[in-house]
Enzyme design. Structure first.
Site, PDB file in Angstrom:
ATOM      1  N   ARG A 199      -3.388   4.078  -5.308  1.00 13.06           N
ATOM      2  CA  ARG A 199      -2.672   5.104  -6.049  1.00 13.06           C
ATOM      3  C   ARG A 199      -3.653   5.797  -6.994  1.00 13.06           C
ATOM      4  O   ARG A 199      -4.783   5.344  -7.188  1.00 13.06           O
ATOM      5  CB  ARG A 199      -1.522   4.497  -6.853  1.00 13.06           C
ATOM      6  CG  ARG A 199      -0.467   3.770  -6.017  1.00 13.06           C
ATOM      7  CD  ARG A 199       0.590   3.166  -6.929  1.00 13.06           C
ATOM      8  NE  ARG A 199       1.646   2.508  -6.184  1.00 13.06           N
ATOM      9  CZ  ARG A 199       1.651   1.224  -5.846  1.00 13.06           C
ATOM     10  NH1 ARG A 199       0.615   0.447  -6.187  1.00 13.06           N
ATOM     11  NH2 ARG A 199       2.656   0.697  -5.179  1.00 13.06           N
ATOM     12  N   LYS A 232       0.985  -0.555  -9.818  1.00 15.05           N
ATOM     13  CA  LYS A 232       2.277  -0.070 -10.311  1.00 15.05           C
ATOM     14  C   LYS A 232       3.071  -1.217 -10.922  1.00 15.05           C
ATOM     15  O   LYS A 232       3.334  -2.235 -10.279  1.00 15.05           O
ATOM     16  CB  LYS A 232       3.061   0.558  -9.159  1.00 15.05           C
ATOM     17  CG  LYS A 232       4.348   1.244  -9.575  1.00 15.05           C
ATOM     18  CD  LYS A 232       4.995   1.918  -8.380  1.00 15.05           C
ATOM     19  CE  LYS A 232       6.282   2.633  -8.761  1.00 15.05           C
ATOM     20  NZ  LYS A 232       6.903   3.286  -7.585  1.00 15.05           N
ATOM     21  N   HIS A 308      -1.548  11.178  -3.407  1.00 12.94           N
ATOM     22  CA  HIS A 308      -0.861  10.006  -2.856  1.00 12.94           C
ATOM     23  C   HIS A 308      -0.890  10.006  -1.328  1.00 12.94           C
ATOM     24  O   HIS A 308      -0.683   8.964  -0.700  1.00 12.94           O
ATOM     25  CB  HIS A 308       0.576   9.952  -3.360  1.00 12.94           C
ATOM     26  CG  HIS A 308       1.176   8.581  -3.339  1.00 12.94           C
ATOM     27  ND1 HIS A 308       0.847   7.601  -4.257  1.00 12.94           N
ATOM     28  CD2 HIS A 308       2.081   8.012  -2.506  1.00 12.94           C
ATOM     29  CE1 HIS A 308       1.516   6.501  -3.998  1.00 12.94           C
ATOM     30  NE2 HIS A 308       2.276   6.720  -2.936  1.00 12.94           N
ATOM     31  N   ARG A 311      -3.145   7.490   0.225  1.00 14.76           N
ATOM     32  CA  ARG A 311      -2.548   6.153   0.380  1.00 14.76           C
ATOM     33  C   ARG A 311      -1.633   6.113   1.607  1.00 14.76           C
ATOM     34  O   ARG A 311      -1.643   5.145   2.376  1.00 14.76           O
ATOM     35  CB  ARG A 311      -1.785   5.785  -0.894  1.00 14.76           C
ATOM     36  CG  ARG A 311      -1.072   4.427  -0.881  1.00 14.76           C
ATOM     37  CD  ARG A 311      -0.536   4.160  -2.280  1.00 14.76           C
ATOM     38  NE  ARG A 311       0.449   3.090  -2.317  1.00 14.76           N
ATOM     39  CZ  ARG A 311       0.152   1.793  -2.461  1.00 14.76           C
ATOM     40  NH1 ARG A 311      -1.105   1.418  -2.529  1.00 14.76           N
ATOM     41  NH2 ARG A 311       1.102   0.888  -2.518  1.00 14.76           N
ATOM     42  N   HIS A 334       2.863  -4.034  -1.373  1.00 16.63           N
ATOM     43  CA  HIS A 334       4.313  -3.878  -1.278  1.00 16.63           C
ATOM     44  C   HIS A 334       4.974  -5.247  -1.142  1.00 16.63           C
ATOM     45  O   HIS A 334       4.523  -6.077  -0.361  1.00 16.63           O
ATOM     46  CB  HIS A 334       4.695  -3.018  -0.063  1.00 16.63           C
ATOM     47  CG  HIS A 334       4.330  -1.585  -0.226  1.00 16.63           C
ATOM     48  ND1 HIS A 334       4.116  -0.733   0.842  1.00 16.63           N
ATOM     49  CD2 HIS A 334       4.146  -0.822  -1.345  1.00 16.63           C
ATOM     50  CE1 HIS A 334       3.824   0.465   0.391  1.00 16.63           C
ATOM     51  NE2 HIS A 334       3.828   0.440  -0.913  1.00 16.63           N
ATOM     52  N   TYR A 343       5.969   4.434   4.100  1.00 16.90           N
ATOM     53  CA  TYR A 343       4.658   5.082   3.990  1.00 16.90           C
ATOM     54  C   TYR A 343       4.065   5.400   5.354  1.00 16.90           C
ATOM     55  O   TYR A 343       3.115   6.166   5.460  1.00 16.90           O
ATOM     56  CB  TYR A 343       3.682   4.166   3.243  1.00 16.90           C
ATOM     57  CG  TYR A 343       3.795   4.227   1.741  1.00 16.90           C
ATOM     58  CD1 TYR A 343       2.776   4.756   0.972  1.00 16.90           C
ATOM     59  CD2 TYR A 343       4.924   3.746   1.091  1.00 16.90           C
ATOM     60  CE1 TYR A 343       2.866   4.815  -0.403  1.00 16.90           C
ATOM     61  CE2 TYR A 343       5.029   3.791  -0.282  1.00 16.90           C
ATOM     62  CZ  TYR A 343       3.998   4.328  -1.034  1.00 16.90           C
ATOM     63  OH  TYR A 343       4.108   4.381  -2.400  1.00 16.90           O
TER      64      TYR A 343
END
Length: 377
Positions: A199, A232, A308, A311, A334, A343
């Site tokens: 990220r 995150k 992004h 990613r 994740h 994604y």
């Protein structure tokens, strides 16, 4: 005063002094409410940026409706949200964050533990109520709420983007202008973000000490593992850490050239940051976004491709190359495979190849079965 008698963080008793007459009671009580709410959120270990953003949204609502919390109604929320969507162009997911901030503020004000309802009743003859309900706020109904334009790069697009970034370094240097070091840094940074599925904040906050050896892949040398320390975070929790294993040989070459040959020439090379700036010890997110957008627009690529997307491309290209989905999930940090699947933007070429391979295997199996059966007879 015992611990049990101490007022709750954010309570009116800690924000307003009894017996004091305010010159502007409405404004001063409202400011005290926001201060108390901020302290209540800080007590829950929420990030200062989260608290500040919520404060800003509540203030925006007050400015829009020209009314204080004890005067609010659900109809005011309806009008505000309609303007956010139609006039300000706020996205669906962003609208929900605005509504959530207002809902939480009202929940705080109407909680008896904080005493604001009674204080407003005494001062203004009325009290705050909850104005955000299920029937007038947005509901999160699906996992992926990103705009349809948001997608991964194709392999050709990502190569063109990196080539353009490399050429930008040469153009600046050959013209004898300042900035070629910064251009080199940014080109390397984009490649590293893609090579490790990072990220924006994860990329920006890397230090040189975050690179390490992978004992199970010594061919990558000192660049076999990237330790991400600013992943995150969940609400009220510190940034999430994870380790990302190097998967592509070229990423090692890119990092080694940057760290050993180019980075030492930067003005803030003594900084621990992997990406120092000419003006500060670490590049800013705004500068990073600006450079990305400049290169993207120069190539005529779609605005839906943002930082992004690097990613998203990492996930997509690994899956297309046949890497194990669980490995990819662990690499990008994740918790659930369903998040990784969001994604994954596999290309139509990949789907076509997969379908063709499946059909060919089925046909080959049928022909083999027929041949075996004929031989048996």
């Amino acid at each position: 005063m015992t611990e049990a008698e101490r007022p709750t963080a954010g309570a009116t008793a800690l924000q307003l002094v009894d017996g004091v007459v305010f010159l502007r009671p409405e404004e001063q009580v409202f400011e005290a409410m926001l201060t108390g709410w901020g302290r209540q959120q800080a007590a829950r270990n929420l990030a200062s940026s989260t608290i500040a953003n919520r404060d800003k949204r509540v203030r925006g609502f007050v400015e829009h409706v020209n009314a204080f919390p004890w005067q609010w109604s659900a109809a005011m929320v309806d009008e505000w949200c309609a303007d956010l969507r139609s006039i300000n162009g706020v996205s669906r997911s962003s609208l929900r964050t605005y509504q959530q901030a207002l809902r939480l503020f009202c929940h705080y004000l109407t909680d008896p533990a904080y005493g604001w309802a009674g204080e407003c009743e005494r001062r203004f003859g009325t009290h705050p109520v909850q104005v955000c309900h299920e029937w007038n706020t947005a509901v999160h109904v699906q996992d992926n709420e990103s705009e349809p334009a948001k997608r991964a790069f194709t392999l050709d697009e990502i190569q063109a983007f990196f080539d353009y970034a490399d050429d930008a370094v040469l153009r600046v240097r050959d013209a004898g202008r300042k900035g070629w070091l910064a251009a080199f840094r940014d080109a390397t940074m984009f490649k590293v973000a893609y090579a490790f599925g990072l990220r924006r904040t994860e990329t920006r906050m890397l230090d040189t000490a975050d690179l390490a050896t992978n004992p199970h892949a010594r061919e990558f040398g000192e660049y076999g593992v990237l330790h991400v320390r600013f992943g995150k975070a969940k609400p009220g929790s510190p940034p999430k850490r994870r380790s990302v294993l190097t998967v592509w040989d070229w990423s090692v070459e890119v990092l080694e050239e940057w760290i050993t040959e180019i980075r030492p020439r930067m003005a803030h090379a003594s900084s621990p940051a992997l990406w120092p700036s000419e003006q500060s010890k670490r590049i800013s997110g705004a500068a990073l976004n600006a450079r990305f957008a400049t290169y993207r627009d120069a190539l005529g690529l779609e605005p839906g491709l943002d930082f992004h997307s690097l990613r998203r491309s990492y996930v997509t290209h690994l899956i297309e190359a046949g890497w194990d989905p669980f490995f990819v999930q662990q690499q990008v940090g994740h918790e659930h495979s369903s998040t990784t699947s969001i994604y994954t933007c596999v290309s139509s070429d990949f789907r076509t190849r997969t379908l063709r391979r499946s059909l060919d295997d089925t046909l080959a199996s049928a022909l083999k079965s027929t041949t075996d059966g004929g031989s048996a007879r």
